[in-house]
Motif scaffolding. Structure first.
Motif, PDB file in Angstrom:
ATOM      1  N   PHE A  25      30.442  29.627   1.495  1.00 19.12           N
ATOM      2  CA  PHE A  25      31.765  30.223   1.600  1.00 19.12           C
ATOM      3  C   PHE A  25      32.819  30.384   0.516  1.00 19.12           C
ATOM      4  CE2 PHE A  25      35.963  29.918   3.255  1.00 19.12           C
ATOM      5  CZ  PHE A  25      36.084  30.863   3.931  1.00 19.12           C
ATOM      6  N   TYR A  26      32.752  28.952  -0.161  1.00 20.35           N
ATOM      7  CA  TYR A  26      33.749  28.804  -1.153  1.00 20.35           C
ATOM      8  C   TYR A  26      33.408  29.482  -2.362  1.00 20.35           C
ATOM      9  CZ  TYR A  26      36.376  25.935   2.287  1.00 20.35           C
ATOM     10  OH  TYR A  26      36.989  25.447   3.288  1.00 20.35           O
ATOM     11  N   GLN A  28      32.023  32.344  -2.673  1.00 19.86           N
ATOM     12  CA  GLN A  28      32.718  33.809  -2.636  1.00 19.86           C
ATOM     13  C   GLN A  28      33.896  33.804  -3.619  1.00 19.86           C
ATOM     14  OE1 GLN A  28      31.448  35.900   1.154  1.00 19.86           O
ATOM     15  NE2 GLN A  28      32.473  33.825   1.683  1.00 19.86           N
ATOM     16  N   PHE A  29      34.741  32.814  -3.505  1.00 23.70           N
ATOM     17  CA  PHE A  29      36.147  33.087  -3.925  1.00 23.70           C
ATOM     18  C   PHE A  29      36.440  32.374  -5.275  1.00 23.70           C
ATOM     19  CE2 PHE A  29      35.971  32.902   0.517  1.00 23.70           C
ATOM     20  CZ  PHE A  29      36.428  34.109   0.912  1.00 23.70           C
TER      21      PHE A  29
ATOM     22  N   TRP B 374      26.518  35.185   9.875  1.00 23.62           N
ATOM     23  CA  TRP B 374      26.066  34.692   8.797  1.00 23.62           C
ATOM     24  C   TRP B 374      26.964  35.815   7.447  1.00 23.62           C
ATOM     25  CZ3 TRP B 374      23.945  30.753   5.932  1.00 23.62           C
ATOM     26  CH2 TRP B 374      23.492  31.003   4.496  1.00 23.62           C
ATOM     27  N   THR B 377      30.593  35.544   7.250  1.00 21.32           N
ATOM     28  CA  THR B 377      31.504  34.481   6.714  1.00 21.32           C
ATOM     29  C   THR B 377      30.797  34.227   5.054  1.00 21.32           C
ATOM     30  OG1 THR B 377      30.876  33.607   9.040  1.00 21.32           O
ATOM     31  CG2 THR B 377      31.309  31.894   7.147  1.00 21.32           C
ATOM     32  N   VAL B 378      29.737  34.320   4.854  1.00 20.13           N
ATOM     33  CA  VAL B 378      29.542  34.140   3.351  1.00 20.13           C
ATOM     34  C   VAL B 378      28.865  35.353   2.797  1.00 20.13           C
ATOM     35  CG1 VAL B 378      28.733  31.744   4.213  1.00 20.13           C
ATOM     36  CG2 VAL B 378      26.954  33.434   4.013  1.00 20.13           C
ATOM     37  N   ASN B 379      29.029  36.424   3.312  1.00 19.23           N
ATOM     38  CA  ASN B 379      28.796  37.695   2.524  1.00 19.23           C
ATOM     39  C   ASN B 379      29.828  38.578   2.659  1.00 19.23           C
ATOM     40  OD1 ASN B 379      27.306  39.375   1.023  1.00 19.23           O
ATOM     41  ND2 ASN B 379      25.893  40.050   2.701  1.00 19.23           N
ATOM     42  N   GLN B 380      31.174  38.280   2.472  1.00 19.34           N
ATOM     43  CA  GLN B 380      32.293  39.042   2.965  1.00 19.34           C
ATOM     44  C   GLN B 380      32.477  40.080   1.971  1.00 19.34           C
ATOM     45  OE1 GLN B 380      35.564  36.953   4.532  1.00 19.34           O
ATOM     46  NE2 GLN B 380      34.448  35.219   5.172  1.00 19.34           N
ATOM     47  N   LEU B 387      36.736  40.118   1.067  1.00 20.64           N
ATOM     48  CA  LEU B 387      37.103  38.975   0.552  1.00 20.64           C
ATOM     49  C   LEU B 387      38.728  38.781   0.295  1.00 20.64           C
ATOM     50  CD1 LEU B 387      34.612  38.556  -2.598  1.00 20.64           C
ATOM     51  CD2 LEU B 387      34.988  36.827  -0.583  1.00 20.64           C
ATOM     52  N   ARG B 388      39.421  39.742   0.752  1.00 17.92           N
ATOM     53  CA  ARG B 388      40.786  39.470   0.482  1.00 17.92           C
ATOM     54  C   ARG B 388      41.473  38.937   1.777  1.00 17.92           C
ATOM     55  NH1 ARG B 388      42.505  45.324  -2.221  1.00 17.92           N
ATOM     56  NH2 ARG B 388      41.231  45.125  -3.970  1.00 17.92           N
ATOM     57  N   PRO B 390      39.636  36.808   4.412  1.00 19.97           N
ATOM     58  CA  PRO B 390      38.486  36.096   4.890  1.00 19.97           C
ATOM     59  C   PRO B 390      38.574  35.826   6.345  1.00 19.97           C
ATOM     60  CG  PRO B 390      39.532  34.811   2.944  1.00 19.97           C
ATOM     61  CD  PRO B 390      40.246  36.164   3.244  1.00 19.97           C
ATOM     62  N   LEU B 391      37.340  35.473   6.867  1.00 21.20           N
ATOM     63  CA  LEU B 391      37.239  35.001   8.230  1.00 21.20           C
ATOM     64  C   LEU B 391      36.989  33.636   8.156  1.00 21.20           C
ATOM     65  CD1 LEU B 391      35.225  37.866   9.924  1.00 21.20           C
ATOM     66  CD2 LEU B 391      37.796  37.143  10.470  1.00 21.20           C
ATOM     67  N   THR B 392      37.142  32.728   9.034  1.00 21.66           N
ATOM     68  CA  THR B 392      36.920  31.356   8.854  1.00 21.66           C
ATOM     69  C   THR B 392      35.640  30.993   8.834  1.00 21.66           C
ATOM     70  OG1 THR B 392      37.306  29.420  10.163  1.00 21.66           O
ATOM     71  CG2 THR B 392      37.121  31.067  11.546  1.00 21.66           C
ATOM     72  N   PRO B 393      35.247  29.784   8.057  1.00 24.41           N
ATOM     73  CA  PRO B 393      33.750  29.461   7.974  1.00 24.41           C
ATOM     74  C   PRO B 393      33.311  28.397   9.160  1.00 24.41           C
ATOM     75  CG  PRO B 393      35.091  28.382   6.578  1.00 24.41           C
ATOM     76  CD  PRO B 393      35.983  29.257   7.009  1.00 24.41           C
ATOM     77  N   LEU B 396      30.670  29.498  11.931  1.00 24.64           N
ATOM     78  CA  LEU B 396      29.183  29.540  11.395  1.00 24.64           C
ATOM     79  C   LEU B 396      28.671  27.950  10.930  1.00 24.64           C
ATOM     80  CD1 LEU B 396      26.761  31.003  10.257  1.00 24.64           C
ATOM     81  CD2 LEU B 396      27.814  31.106   8.150  1.00 24.64           C
ATOM     82  N   ALA B 476      38.609  23.785   5.532  1.00 19.39           N
ATOM     83  CA  ALA B 476      38.887  25.132   5.724  1.00 19.39           C
ATOM     84  C   ALA B 476      40.185  25.373   6.112  1.00 19.39           C
ATOM     85  CB  ALA B 476      37.782  25.374   6.888  1.00 19.39           C
ATOM     86  N   PHE B 479      42.088  25.602   2.774  1.00 20.07           N
ATOM     87  CA  PHE B 479      41.768  26.833   2.526  1.00 20.07           C
ATOM     88  C   PHE B 479      42.872  27.916   3.075  1.00 20.07           C
ATOM     89  CE2 PHE B 479      39.764  31.168   2.769  1.00 20.07           C
ATOM     90  CZ  PHE B 479      39.691  31.405   1.441  1.00 20.07           C
ATOM     91  N   PHE B 487      49.719  34.226  -0.120  1.00 23.27           N
ATOM     92  CA  PHE B 487      50.138  35.319   0.582  1.00 23.27           C
ATOM     93  C   PHE B 487      51.468  35.535   0.896  1.00 23.27           C
ATOM     94  CE2 PHE B 487      50.539  38.510   3.934  1.00 23.27           C
ATOM     95  CZ  PHE B 487      49.846  39.400   3.385  1.00 23.27           C
TER      96      PHE B 487
END
Lengths: 47, 632
Positions: A25-26, A28-29, B374, B377-380, B387-388, B390-393, B396, B476, B479, B487
């Protein structure tokens, strides 16, 4: 919640899963870190 | 209007709505079990009263500040008995709560989650107090109410999204009538917190307060909620109704008090009356209802059918005013999405195909369906803007843990989690076969925070897994807090007055300087043909250049276009280099270009370096040419 015995290998697997999800997850950023730093500089230097 | 005045007005209006809701609760006769349930239920019932009153006033052509104040008087009058009478009584408390914070480490974690939620709420409030800059708010959530205020009535306008059910936007309308667009954003901010409260209520009553606080915390701190809190969008109000409808349905199943059943149906109707995707939620909660009815379908099929149809009819009655208006004016209650069956007016096969083939996700195969959680979450980055925002990890990470811990949970908790998961999965399935915008998945992701939170606590209580589980959860949340800070804090200078509104908007709204020129220099009776979508800051009468409202054949002579422009009262045309790049506008622009070349238009404004904003958060924009033409 009931909290009875679970095999150690399953505990390890769950911990590994959570850590892997976190890393994937992280990561990606990572490209945004530089943008974030520049951005912070921009915010801090506003009048 | 000053930001402080707008804040006070938002508090007054929401308080009046909640007071009116308390009277409604007393009239219905249900007994909420705790103060939080009283408050949320009252807000959930009182909020739409204002919306529907405003919709009625606007449809009757009475849109002026007096209408907004009259709504306040009505809410206050309905709520008067609630103010006068003693505090809400408390009924029986949850009997199924299994786990309250006991150990010091649990308390510390609860305090940390609550602290982060409080911090994020403060950051989000800064964003809500800044001038509106969010895309969809400037396109329709604020733009349509602003247009209606100028016209003096609410009407059916066939721009995409404008005729959608607008329970939340009626509050935006109230704000604009009072002279504040921040009011709308403050309502959205407040509904974000109310939604978190409703999710806490839903989870804490059936699982435990610990599960509730983690689920609500994960929901609220998510970047998507942060972005929505600083906008005039309807999503957070919609989610609030989604959670309340599910809570009320479960209350009915637990207490067999049919009044909760009908309250749930009303909230489902309100979810549909707030956002079109409420239809997906209606199907999802319908599946949960059928699960609750269970074997009784075998014993009493007629009664179960009547019950289910009754639920659908009540929910349908709540959304009916919006659907009826759209059916009468546009030939389609959910304009324009029922086009294949109803051949909606102002729409065509071409536009129908364009939007139904418009997908955002990485694919729609069976593998994509199975890997949906999946991927989001990890392929946003597979999604536009993924990516701008994001949904919570968290979901998942803990979903497999929930599966492992399943057999170790109590039967009642398993039943609740099963209902939650099924409702979330039905919604996910409907989302998957349509547009796949991550934001529209929020009902599923938010509901799945409950099993995730239950799994988190199960894992955290396994001694040496405590640090893994809490470390992940806190990272999380941190983050989310960092995202909320990044923002929203860029808006702090304009909120505290260190930056002028003009300067802020010029940097964050496309063509703001050019729109200001139009607002200042065109005569008050001008009618502008505008090819962009974000019309909120355009303070002159306008017609958008949406192709569905300009049904021009590509081979039509340019004389037809000129005739149409004059027949529709267009006096000026606002064109940008960005419009001309859009393929579907080419035919119209070709015609306009020919007319200009033949001298039918006079160029009265040129800005070769107009600012088109590409990302507010990243501060990205590009320069394009902007011109304003006057029709001779």
């Amino acid at each position: 919640m009931a909290n009875d015995r679970v095999p150690v290998w399953l505990d390890l697997l769950l911990a590994l899963w959570v850590i892997v999800v976190g890393i994937l997850f992280y990561r990606q950023f990572l490209p945004y870190v530089g943008i974030g730093v520049r951005y912070l500089q921009q915010v801090l230097t506003l009048p | 209007m000053s930001v402080l005045s707008a804040l006070i007005l938002a508090v007054v209006w929401l308080s009046a709505a909640a007071a009116a809701g308390v009277t409604l609760i007393r009239l219905v006769g249900v007994r909420p079990a705790a103060r939080l349930e009283w408050l949320l239920l009252a807000l959930g019932l009182g909020f739409p009263l204002a919306s529907y009153a405003m919709f009625a006033a606007g449809s009757a052509g009475w849109l002026r500040p007096a209408a907004a104040w009259t709504v306040l008087v009505i809410l206050t009058a309905i709520g008067l008995p609630a103010w006068r009478r003693s505090r809400p009584g408390s009924g029986p408390r949850s009997s199924s709560a299994e786990h309250h914070a006991q150990s010091g480490s649990e308390w510390r974690l609860v305090i940390a989650v609550a602290g982060i939620v409080g911090l994020v709420a403060s950051f989000n409030l800064i964003g809500a107090l800044a001038p509106p800059t969010e895309w969809d708010s400037l396109d329709h959530h604020l733009a349509a109410p602003a247009y209606f205020v100028r016209q003096g009535r609410i009407s059916f306008v066939p721009y995409r999204n404008w005729p959608d059910p607008s329970t939340a936007e009626m509050w935006n309308l109230i704000g604009l009538l009072l002279g504040s667009d921040r009011f709308a954003q403050m309502i959205s901010w407040a509904m974000g917190l109310a939604g978190a409260g409703a999710l806490y209520l839903l989870a804490s009553r059936r699982a435990s307060p610990l599960v509730g606080i983690v689920a609500a915390g994960v929901y609220y701190v998510a970047p998507q909620v942060t972005v929505l809190s600083a906008s005039a969008k309807n999503d957070l109000t919609w989610l609030f109704f989604v959670f309340l409808s599910f809570h009320a349905l479960l209350r009915w199943s637990e207490e067999h008090d049919t009044r909760w059943f009908w309250i749930s149906a009303c909230f489902t109707g309100l979810a549909m009356a707030t956002k079109l995707h409420g239809l997906f939620w209606a199907v999802s909660i319908g599946m949960a209802l059928i699960m609750i009815q269970g074997r009784r379908w075998m014993c009493e099929p007629g009664r179960m059918l009547t019950q289910t149809v009754g639920y659908a009819l009540v929910a349908g009655a709540v959304v009916m005013p919006w659907w009826l208006r759209n059916l009468l004016a546009g030939g389609d209650p959910i304009w324009p999405y029922a086009f294949p069956w109803l051949h909606s007016l102002f729409w065509s096969q071409r536009w129908h195909e364009k939007y139904t083939t418009w997908v955002q996700g990485p694919g729609d195969s069976v593998a994509h369906y199975v890997l949906g959680l999946w991927n989001v979450t990890v392929n946003q980055s597979a999604w536009l803007l993924g990516l701008r925002r994001p949904l919570t990890p968290v979901v998942l990470a803990f979903a497999p843990v929930a599966a492992v811990s399943w057999s170790r949970l109590s039967a009642s908790l398993r039943w609740f989690l099963a209902l939650t998961t099924v409702a979330a999965m039905v919604y996910y399935s409907l989302w998957f076969v349509t547009y796949q915008l991550p934001r529209y998945l929020l009902p599923s992701v938010s509901l799945l925070t409950i099993p995730a939170a239950a799994a988190f606590w199960w894992m955290a209580h396994r001694r040496w897994l405590w640090w893994t589980a809490t470390g992940f959860l806190l990272s999380a949340l941190a983050f989310g807090a960092a995202y909320a800070a990044a923002f929203n804090l860029r808006m702090a200078p304009v909120v505290v007055g260190l930056q002028s509104e003009h300067q802020f908007l010029a940097r964050n709204v496309s063509f703001y300087e050019d729109l200001m020129w139009v607002d200042r220099h065109l005569p008050s009776n001008a009618r502008v043909l505008y090819f962009g979508l974000k019309t909120y800051y355009l303070r002159r009468d306008f017609l958008r250049g949406d192709p569905n409202v300009w049904p021009l054949d590509e081979r039509a002579p340019t004389g037809d276009l000129l005739h149409l422009l004059r027949a529709r009262g267009v006096t000026h045309i606002f064109v940008t280099g960005a419009d001309r790049e859009a393929g579907e506008l080419t035919a119209m622009h070709r015609g306009l270009g020919e007319l200009q070349a033949r001298g039918y238009f006079r160029t009265i404004y040129v800005n070769p370096t107009g600012v088109q904003v590409e990302s507010r958060g990243l501060g990205k924009s590009r320069r394009v040419r902007v011109e304003v033409w006057e029709i001779r």
